[in-house]
Design a protein around this motif. Structure first.
Motif, PDB file in Angstrom:
ATOM      1  N   GLY A  25       0.807  -1.219   0.000  1.00 10.21           N
ATOM      2  CA  GLY A  25       0.000   0.000   0.000  1.00 10.21           C
ATOM      3  C   GLY A  25       0.837   1.264   0.000  1.00 10.21           C
ATOM      4  N   MET A  26       1.911   1.287   0.770  1.00  5.47           N
ATOM      5  CA  MET A  26       2.769   2.472   0.806  1.00  5.47           C
ATOM      6  C   MET A  26       3.506   2.650  -0.522  1.00  5.47           C
ATOM      7  SD  MET A  26       2.440   4.262   3.560  1.00  5.47           S
ATOM      8  CE  MET A  26       0.698   3.928   3.591  1.00  5.47           C
ATOM      9  N   ALA A  27       3.842   1.545  -1.183  1.00  9.13           N
ATOM     10  CA  ALA A  27       4.447   1.645  -2.514  1.00  9.13           C
ATOM     11  C   ALA A  27       3.445   2.258  -3.494  1.00  9.13           C
ATOM     12  CB  ALA A  27       4.905   0.277  -3.003  1.00  9.13           C
ATOM     13  N   LEU A  28       2.191   1.833  -3.437  1.00 13.53           N
ATOM     14  CA  LEU A  28       1.156   2.404  -4.305  1.00 13.53           C
ATOM     15  C   LEU A  28       0.903   3.872  -3.959  1.00 13.53           C
ATOM     16  CD1 LEU A  28      -1.328  -0.606  -4.435  1.00 13.53           C
ATOM     17  CD2 LEU A  28       0.165   0.221  -6.275  1.00 13.53           C
ATOM     18  N   TRP A  29       0.974   4.211  -2.670  1.00 15.54           N
ATOM     19  CA  TRP A  29       0.828   5.605  -2.254  1.00 15.54           C
ATOM     20  C   TRP A  29       1.979   6.445  -2.812  1.00 15.54           C
ATOM     21  CZ3 TRP A  29       4.186   8.339   1.031  1.00 15.54           C
ATOM     22  CH2 TRP A  29       3.743   9.622   1.376  1.00 15.54           C
ATOM     23  N   ALA A  30       3.196   5.929  -2.730  1.00 16.32           N
ATOM     24  CA  ALA A  30       4.362   6.655  -3.240  1.00 16.32           C
ATOM     25  C   ALA A  30       4.264   6.879  -4.749  1.00 16.32           C
ATOM     26  CB  ALA A  30       5.649   5.899  -2.906  1.00 16.32           C
TER      27      ALA A  30
END
Length: 175
Positions: free
Chosen positions: A71-76
Motif C-alpha cells: 500500500g505504501m508503494a502504491l501511495w508513493a
C-alpha cells in the motif's frame, strides 16, 4: 479453510463501531485517521488469539505488514491515498486467504453500493442533509488516487469499512 463463524462473532463487536466511525470520518473529512486504524489493528491483536488460535493467528497477523508495504508503494506512486493504504493493512488480518472469492464479491458489491449511495447524495438535493461534508466537493487533484481518471474524489473508507463489516457478517451468519 476460511474464517469460522465463531471467529467472526469474536471480531464483530469491535469492528462494527470502528467501521461506522471510519465511514463517517472519511465522508465528512476525507480522512481515515491513524488512531482508528491503530484501534482496528489492536482489536485484531487482542481478539485474534481467542478467535483463531495461535497458529492461524500468526498467519493472519503477517497479512498486515505485507499489505502495508504494498500500500505504501502504491501511495508513493500516487495510485492510492495514504489512509486507504493504512486501512487495507489494518483490516487485512481479519480476512482468511481461503475466502478470497467471497472477499472479492463483497468488495465489488460494497464498491457498487458505495458509489451509488454516495453519488445519490452528492448529486441530488439529499446533499443538504450534510452540507459541510468534504466528500461532496472533493476533487482528485486535492487527494491521491482517483476513479477511472475522473476528477471526482470518492471516500474509499466507506467501501473498505463495508467490505470488512459485511464479510464478517456473512461469515457469522452462513458458516
Amino acid at each position: 479453510m476460511g474464517l469460522t463463524a465463531a471467529a467472526a462473532y469474536w471480531f464483530l463487536p469491535a469492528v462494527i463501531p470502528i467501521a461506522i466511525f471510519v465511514s463517517w470520518s472519511d465522508m465528512k473529512r476525507m480522512k481515515i485517521t491513524n488512531q482508528s486504524m491503530m484501534v482496528l489493528f489492536a482489536a485484531f491483536v487482542v481478539l485474534g488469539p481467542f478467535a483463531l488460535g495461535f497458529p492461524d493467528y500468526f498467519w493472519h497477523l503477517i497479512h498486515g505488514p505485507i499489505v502495508l508495504v504494498i500500500g505504501m508503494a502504491l501511495w508513493a506512486l500516487r495510485l492510492m491515498g495514504g489512509g486507504d493504504a493504512k486501512m487495507y493493512a489494518a483490516m487485512s488480518p481479519y480476512f482468511a486467504v481461503a475466502d478470497w472469492r467471497l472477499i472479492l464479491i463483497v468488495f465489488a458489491a460494497a464498491s457498487f453500493a458505495g458509489i451509488i449511495t454516495h453519488s445519490l447524495f452528492r448529486f441530488t438535493p439529499l446533499r443538504s442533509l450534510a452540507p459541510d461534508w468534504e466528500s461532496w466537493t472533493a476533487r482528485r487533484s486535492d487527494l491521491r488516487g482517483g476513479l477511472f481518471g475522473l476528477d471526482l474524489a470518492f471516500p474509499k473508507g466507506l467501501v473498505l469499512s463495508m467490505t470488512l463489516l459485511f464479510y464478517l457478517l456473512l461469515v457469522a451468519v452462513y458458516r
